[in-house]
Each structure stands twice: as C-alpha cells, then as structure tokens.
Motif scaffolding. Sequence first.
Motif, PDB file in Angstrom:
ATOM      1  N   ALA A   1       0.839  -1.199   0.000  1.00 57.91           N
ATOM      2  CA  ALA A   1       0.000   0.000   0.000  1.00 57.91           C
ATOM      3  C   ALA A   1       0.874   1.248   0.000  1.00 57.91           C
ATOM      4  O   ALA A   1       2.035   1.207   0.383  1.00 57.91           O
ATOM      5  N   VAL A   2       0.290   2.343  -0.425  1.00 61.44           N
ATOM      6  CA  VAL A   2       0.951   3.640  -0.346  1.00 61.44           C
ATOM      7  C   VAL A   2       0.378   4.355   0.868  1.00 61.44           C
ATOM      8  O   VAL A   2      -0.820   4.628   0.928  1.00 61.44           O
ATOM      9  N   ALA A   3       1.240   4.611   1.847  1.00 64.04           N
ATOM     10  CA  ALA A   3       0.796   5.256   3.085  1.00 64.04           C
ATOM     11  C   ALA A   3       0.359   6.691   2.812  1.00 64.04           C
ATOM     12  O   ALA A   3       0.797   7.318   1.849  1.00 64.04           O
TER      13      ALA A   3
ATOM     14  N   ILE B   1       4.220   4.836   7.154  1.00 63.79           N
ATOM     15  CA  ILE B   1       4.772   3.700   6.402  1.00 63.79           C
ATOM     16  C   ILE B   1       4.978   2.484   7.298  1.00 63.79           C
ATOM     17  O   ILE B   1       5.066   2.610   8.516  1.00 63.79           O
ATOM     18  N   ALA B   2       5.059   1.304   6.673  1.00 63.58           N
ATOM     19  CA  ALA B   2       5.317   0.053   7.389  1.00 63.58           C
ATOM     20  C   ALA B   2       6.448  -0.685   6.675  1.00 63.58           C
ATOM     21  O   ALA B   2       6.218  -1.604   5.896  1.00 63.58           O
ATOM     22  N   PRO B   3       7.710  -0.250   6.899  1.00 62.20           N
ATOM     23  CA  PRO B   3       8.830  -0.829   6.156  1.00 62.20           C
ATOM     24  C   PRO B   3       9.135  -2.268   6.541  1.00 62.20           C
ATOM     25  O   PRO B   3       8.772  -2.715   7.637  1.00 62.20           O
ATOM     26  N   LEU B   4       9.790  -2.968   5.625  1.00 64.17           N
ATOM     27  CA  LEU B   4      10.319  -4.290   5.944  1.00 64.17           C
ATOM     28  C   LEU B   4      11.262  -4.143   7.131  1.00 64.17           C
ATOM     29  O   LEU B   4      11.858  -3.073   7.332  1.00 64.17           O
ATOM     30  N   LEU B   5      11.428  -5.214   7.889  1.00 57.54           N
ATOM     31  CA  LEU B   5      12.207  -5.151   9.124  1.00 57.54           C
ATOM     32  C   LEU B   5      13.491  -5.961   9.031  1.00 57.54           C
ATOM     33  O   LEU B   5      13.626  -6.848   8.181  1.00 57.54           O
ATOM     34  N   ILE B   6      14.413  -5.684   9.934  1.00 57.41           N
ATOM     35  CA  ILE B   6      15.650  -6.456  10.025  1.00 57.41           C
ATOM     36  C   ILE B   6      15.276  -7.925  10.215  1.00 57.41           C
ATOM     37  O   ILE B   6      14.403  -8.263  11.010  1.00 57.41           O
ATOM     38  N   GLY B   7      15.930  -8.789   9.450  1.00 55.32           N
ATOM     39  CA  GLY B   7      15.643 -10.223   9.513  1.00 55.32           C
ATOM     40  C   GLY B   7      14.717 -10.687   8.408  1.00 55.32           C
ATOM     41  O   GLY B   7      14.678 -11.874   8.089  1.00 55.32           O
ATOM     42  N   GLU B   8      13.970  -9.746   7.801  1.00 55.19           N
ATOM     43  CA  GLU B   8      13.098 -10.119   6.692  1.00 55.19           C
ATOM     44  C   GLU B   8      13.901 -10.178   5.399  1.00 55.19           C
ATOM     45  O   GLU B   8      14.982  -9.583   5.293  1.00 55.19           O
TER      46      GLU B   8
ATOM     47  N   ALA C   1       6.671   3.591   0.589  1.00 55.98           N
ATOM     48  CA  ALA C   1       6.005   4.561  -0.292  1.00 55.98           C
ATOM     49  C   ALA C   1       4.934   5.320   0.480  1.00 55.98           C
ATOM     50  O   ALA C   1       4.224   4.746   1.300  1.00 55.98           O
ATOM     51  N   PHE C   2       4.831   6.612   0.189  1.00 55.95           N
ATOM     52  CA  PHE C   2       3.746   7.399   0.770  1.00 55.95           C
ATOM     53  C   PHE C   2       3.257   8.409  -0.262  1.00 55.95           C
ATOM     54  O   PHE C   2       3.952   8.716  -1.233  1.00 55.95           O
ATOM     55  N   GLU C   3       2.054   8.905  -0.050  1.00 54.00           N
ATOM     56  CA  GLU C   3       1.447   9.846  -0.993  1.00 54.00           C
ATOM     57  C   GLU C   3       2.215  11.163  -0.999  1.00 54.00           C
ATOM     58  O   GLU C   3       2.393  11.794   0.034  1.00 54.00           O
ATOM     59  N   ALA C   4       2.661  11.552  -2.181  1.00 57.34           N
ATOM     60  CA  ALA C   4       3.430  12.790  -2.306  1.00 57.34           C
ATOM     61  C   ALA C   4       2.546  14.003  -2.049  1.00 57.34           C
ATOM     62  O   ALA C   4       1.403  14.050  -2.514  1.00 57.34           O
ATOM     63  N   PRO C   5       3.059  14.984  -1.313  1.00 56.56           N
ATOM     64  CA  PRO C   5       2.311  16.229  -1.155  1.00 56.56           C
ATOM     65  C   PRO C   5       2.086  16.871  -2.532  1.00 56.56           C
ATOM     66  O   PRO C   5       2.884  16.670  -3.447  1.00 56.56           O
ATOM     67  N   GLU C   6       1.014  17.619  -2.667  1.00 60.08           N
ATOM     68  CA  GLU C   6       0.628  18.230  -3.955  1.00 60.08           C
ATOM     69  C   GLU C   6       1.768  18.992  -4.615  1.00 60.08           C
ATOM     70  O   GLU C   6       1.974  18.902  -5.818  1.00 60.08           O
ATOM     71  N   ASN C   7       2.545  19.743  -3.819  1.00 60.09           N
ATOM     72  CA  ASN C   7       3.597  20.584  -4.403  1.00 60.09           C
ATOM     73  C   ASN C   7       4.762  19.786  -4.995  1.00 60.09           C
ATOM     74  O   ASN C   7       5.607  20.358  -5.683  1.00 60.09           O
ATOM     75  N   TYR C   8       4.804  18.468  -4.757  1.00 60.02           N
ATOM     76  CA  TYR C   8       5.863  17.633  -5.336  1.00 60.02           C
ATOM     77  C   TYR C   8       5.412  16.915  -6.609  1.00 60.02           C
ATOM     78  O   TYR C   8       6.237  16.391  -7.358  1.00 60.02           O
ATOM     79  N   LYS C   9       4.132  16.845  -6.828  1.00 60.52           N
ATOM     80  CA  LYS C   9       3.606  15.967  -7.888  1.00 60.52           C
ATOM     81  C   LYS C   9       4.097  16.314  -9.291  1.00 60.52           C
ATOM     82  O   LYS C   9       4.412  15.428 -10.071  1.00 60.52           O
ATOM     83  N   SER C  10       4.198  17.593  -9.617  1.00 59.12           N
ATOM     84  CA  SER C  10       4.672  17.955 -10.960  1.00 59.12           C
ATOM     85  C   SER C  10       6.153  17.608 -11.119  1.00 59.12           C
ATOM     86  O   SER C  10       6.581  17.150 -12.185  1.00 59.12           O
ATOM     87  N   VAL C  11       6.939  17.775 -10.058  1.00 56.27           N
ATOM     88  CA  VAL C  11       8.374  17.472 -10.102  1.00 56.27           C
ATOM     89  C   VAL C  11       8.605  15.972 -10.306  1.00 56.27           C
ATOM     90  O   VAL C  11       9.392  15.570 -11.171  1.00 56.27           O
ATOM     91  N   ILE C  12       7.892  15.141  -9.525  1.00 58.99           N
ATOM     92  CA  ILE C  12       8.108  13.693  -9.659  1.00 58.99           C
ATOM     93  C   ILE C  12       7.569  13.173 -10.987  1.00 58.99           C
ATOM     94  O   ILE C  12       8.117  12.231 -11.552  1.00 58.99           O
ATOM     95  N   ASN C  13       6.544  13.800 -11.491  1.00 57.75           N
ATOM     96  CA  ASN C  13       5.998  13.429 -12.800  1.00 57.75           C
ATOM     97  C   ASN C  13       7.049  13.660 -13.884  1.00 57.75           C
ATOM     98  O   ASN C  13       7.314  12.783 -14.714  1.00 57.75           O
ATOM     99  N   VAL C  14       7.676  14.824 -13.867  1.00 66.72           N
ATOM    100  CA  VAL C  14       8.701  15.161 -14.863  1.00 66.72           C
ATOM    101  C   VAL C  14       9.905  14.227 -14.747  1.00 66.72           C
ATOM    102  O   VAL C  14      10.391  13.689 -15.735  1.00 66.72           O
TER     103      VAL C  14
END
Length: 198
Positions: free
Chosen positions: A21-23, A29-36, A135-148
């Motif tokens: 899922a995208v947090a 977020i719920a990252p993988l852990l040491i040992g996994e 992964a987490f939902e990008a704030p609105e002000n980042y969306k155009s930058v990550i798209n490019v």
Amino acid sequence: MKKALFTLFAAASTVANAQNAVAKTATDIAPLLIGEKIPNSTLKSSDNATVSLSELISKKKTVLVFYRGGWCPYCNLHLSALAEAEKQILDLGYQIVAVSPDSPENLKVTAEKDKVKYTLLSDADGTLIKEFGIAFEAPENYKSVINVHSNGMNTSFLPVPSVFVVNTSGDILFEYVSPDFKQRINADLLVSVLKTLK
C-alpha cells in the motif's frame, strides 16, 4: 479448521497488502524489518537495461539506498557523501545500489552531478518501493516534479529515504528509515555499522 485457515490467510493477506500500500504520510509507512527477506524486482539501469535486484545482490553484500530523486538537494548531498565513502564501503566487501523513482535518463544526470560511480537504478512505477513498505502519498507541491523526473510514470508517491544493508541471500541485516527527509544516516556511521556486521 477451515475457519482457522481462513483467519490465517486473511492475516497474511492484510500484512502483504499493507506492505504494497501507499501510506498517507511518511510517518504512516510500514517498512520491511531487520531479519526479513527483500523482494525481488526488476528495475532499470541508467542505460535503460533491465536489472534483476536478486541477481545483483547475490554477487555481493549490498548497501541498498532509496532516495526521492535527483531533484532533491538532501538526496544529492547524501549520494555525494556515499560516493566519498565508497572506497571504504567496497573495502569492507559491500557494493552500493541506490534506487529512486527517477527515469533512467534522469539517473545519468544525477550520476554526473553527484560524481557517483556506484549503481543507480530506476523504480519509476514504484513496484519495489511499495514492496519495501516505504512509499507514501506525495504532497501536492511535489507531484509535478516527480511526474517530470519519472517521465510521467509516477505522479503520486515518494519513497521515505532509507538505507537497507542486505546479505547475498537478500536478508536485511540493518536499516535506517527516517520519515524526515532532511535526516540521513551519516556516511561515517554507516561505515562503522558495516564494520560491526562484517
């Protein structure tokens, strides 16, 4: 018995779905852990070649870095610091692999700008980033930058900057995951950690 199996299956599915899922925010977020064990995924190199992550890490213990993109000044500082510490890291028997949602073309720009000789890989659609649970939902002000920078493949997510140290079997030996994108593990501290894991 059927009910018990269903409950077990439902619980396993919930964990798997949480990982993919995208947090909502970086702190959710719920990252993988040491040992996994890390998932295998197919990524793209700066030359647009297909790279199997499990094949890559099977060759050498790996410092696996996730960064937001070459547009992020904090990421560039971190990548440059790793480049400066690369010889020490290599001498300890590790390779450095850095993954971002940037497109292969933009990886080349980052490598030149930050004087990076280690491997940069593109996860523009976020498959691996989501499987790692960072992964987490990008704030609105980042969306155009990550798209490019992802050549239109990513319009909605960012990875929480993270460092995972994995062995050749893909087991996580150490991790540093910080929801505050300004906080990165210091290269000297990382080298000290690698010495203790040796």
